[in-house]
Scaffold this active site. Sequence first.
Site, PDB file in Angstrom:
ATOM      1  N   HIS A  75      80.281  44.107  50.579  1.00  0.00           N
ATOM      2  CA  HIS A  75      78.529  43.865  50.178  1.00  0.00           C
ATOM      3  C   HIS A  75      78.563  42.010  49.939  1.00  0.00           C
ATOM      4  CE1 HIS A  75      74.210  44.369  49.220  1.00  0.00           C
ATOM      5  NE2 HIS A  75      74.852  43.643  47.918  1.00  0.00           N
ATOM      6  N   GLU A  92      80.393  48.032  52.181  1.00  0.00           N
ATOM      7  CA  GLU A  92      79.164  47.302  51.378  1.00  0.00           C
ATOM      8  C   GLU A  92      79.453  47.941  49.628  1.00  0.00           C
ATOM      9  OE1 GLU A  92      75.900  45.763  51.251  1.00  0.00           O
ATOM     10  OE2 GLU A  92      75.721  46.077  53.923  1.00  0.00           O
ATOM     11  N   SER A 105      70.722  41.343  49.849  1.00  0.00           N
ATOM     12  CA  SER A 105      70.110  41.960  48.836  1.00  0.00           C
ATOM     13  C   SER A 105      69.193  42.236  48.531  1.00  0.00           C
ATOM     14  CB  SER A 105      71.249  42.396  47.758  1.00  0.00           C
ATOM     15  OG  SER A 105      71.308  43.330  47.033  1.00  0.00           O
TER      16      SER A 105
END
Length: 551
Positions: free
Chosen positions: A455, A337, A207
């Site tokens: 995610h 995600e 990220s």
Amino acid sequence: MLLFIILCCVLAIHASEEGKAVQNPTVRSSSGEFLGIYNVTRRGRSFEAYRGIRYAEPPVKELRFQPPVPILRYEKPVDATKNGPACPQPSSPGYYVDEDCLTINVYSPVKAERKASLPVIFFIHPGGFYSMTGRSDLFAPDYLLDRDVVVVTINYRLATLGFLSTGDSLAPGNNGLKDQVAALQWVQRNIAAFGGDPHLVTIAGCSSGAVSVMLHMISPMSKGLFHRAISLSGSPVRKTRSPTHLYPLAVRQAELVGCPTNSSSDIVNCLRTVPWRDLGLSLNRFYEFGYDPLTLWSPVVEADFGQERFLPVDPIDAIRERKMHPVPFIISRTKDEFFWKAFTVLKNETLLRRMNENWEDIAPISFMLPRDNSSLATQRLRQEYNLVDLKNDSDTAYNLGRLYVDAIESFPIYRLTKLMSIHSTAPVWSCFFTYIGNNSFYQDPATKKPVGSAHHDDLLYLFYIAYRFPKIGSQGTDADMVDRMIDIWYNFARYGDPNNRGDTPELDIHWPATSPTTRPYLQIDKQLSIHENLFDQFAATWEELYPIQYY
């Protein structure tokens, strides 16, 4: 109980034959002496842990909003037996948080098992540049240390304390990234003493950590400090060019803590006196719509005010003009995600109504779109994703979730992969993580079961994330995924190539590097498979709305 018994055995092994008290592991480098502890991996392998080592002077008082000041020499032995604090951010009561947070953690197999210098994996934690930490309750090396690697995790300054940028000499920006550089320099000076090879460093991140990784590949400050790179679910190459300052965020921060906003001088001088707790706890008041935008603080392209600049050129230009440090590079993302952000909107009547009635205003916030002249793009995306009438139903949830995924991750990562496949002189591998295991960072509130590959979910099979999830054992599909993931990283850290060379049989497929014409990618699920041109069928609309020159 089993792990306790194993740990006792490990400690017994390290006791002297005369029956003396167990001694903690100690490392001596050119910088000083470090006292650590012993621990064990999920398969019972002993390793040494050195945690909470300051790599830079405390960034407090006159050093707040200044570049880090590296610590080159430790005059006294360093107690590295426990975690240091997380950097300021909202946290649970009693959690260890402090502004004096620039610490590094080093984990290595016990000295007796190290026959040669080992490859180093330097992990940069996620969290949007405003949350999370490298502490071992979030990112413990208990899986990776079943292989012959040295693992390093770090803290770096977050949010206003790390990324204040007024666009002038008072706060040029990127101090959090300069912290990361200081930590990489610490590794070069000291890691050999911990069994690591300073000439075989892999930087990896997820990220915001993945964004950081790519930026190190183009920063003049990072040249020569690493030799491979892995980016999970993050890209600095977005829909438009990177900002040159974050002045509106500086103003907002000043307003939230009662500082004047007449000039950058007033803002910076006042914020330097504000208690760090007030700055850290103000995070939730920066959001504009629910918990959107996902990204608040970000790296900036620094103008030259005489300072050492971390990012002197826009990432798109740097890649296209080959102003980068080309190293073998893995670019990865998960399938789903941020799909779950759709539920935040649809299950809240106020947010649902606001998004429905004020789409042109809300869409740029939620989907991180350029805000100037956004009407055409927002209306086009609303049509393309079948979101003309938002309702709290499964179809809307799927379509809205897909827009969150594509806007925040799919398109930026597609764009990064395409640029790197054209311009990098080192090989680039593309990866798509679709596995759904027993746990996830998003679980259905009713069933408590994962419903997607969310995610951060790939991190579950690389690190023991103790604050939230149980440790994965040695049997079952989750355990198989741990073996597969750590072997990809192990091979890559050793060879600059993730493919099996005979001693990682879990990787039973050849994974080709990407190219400008055909972009093959590895899909990671219960089985591994190779496909081509991830996201190509959806990219045309995004490329039309936000065009760039690839050559």
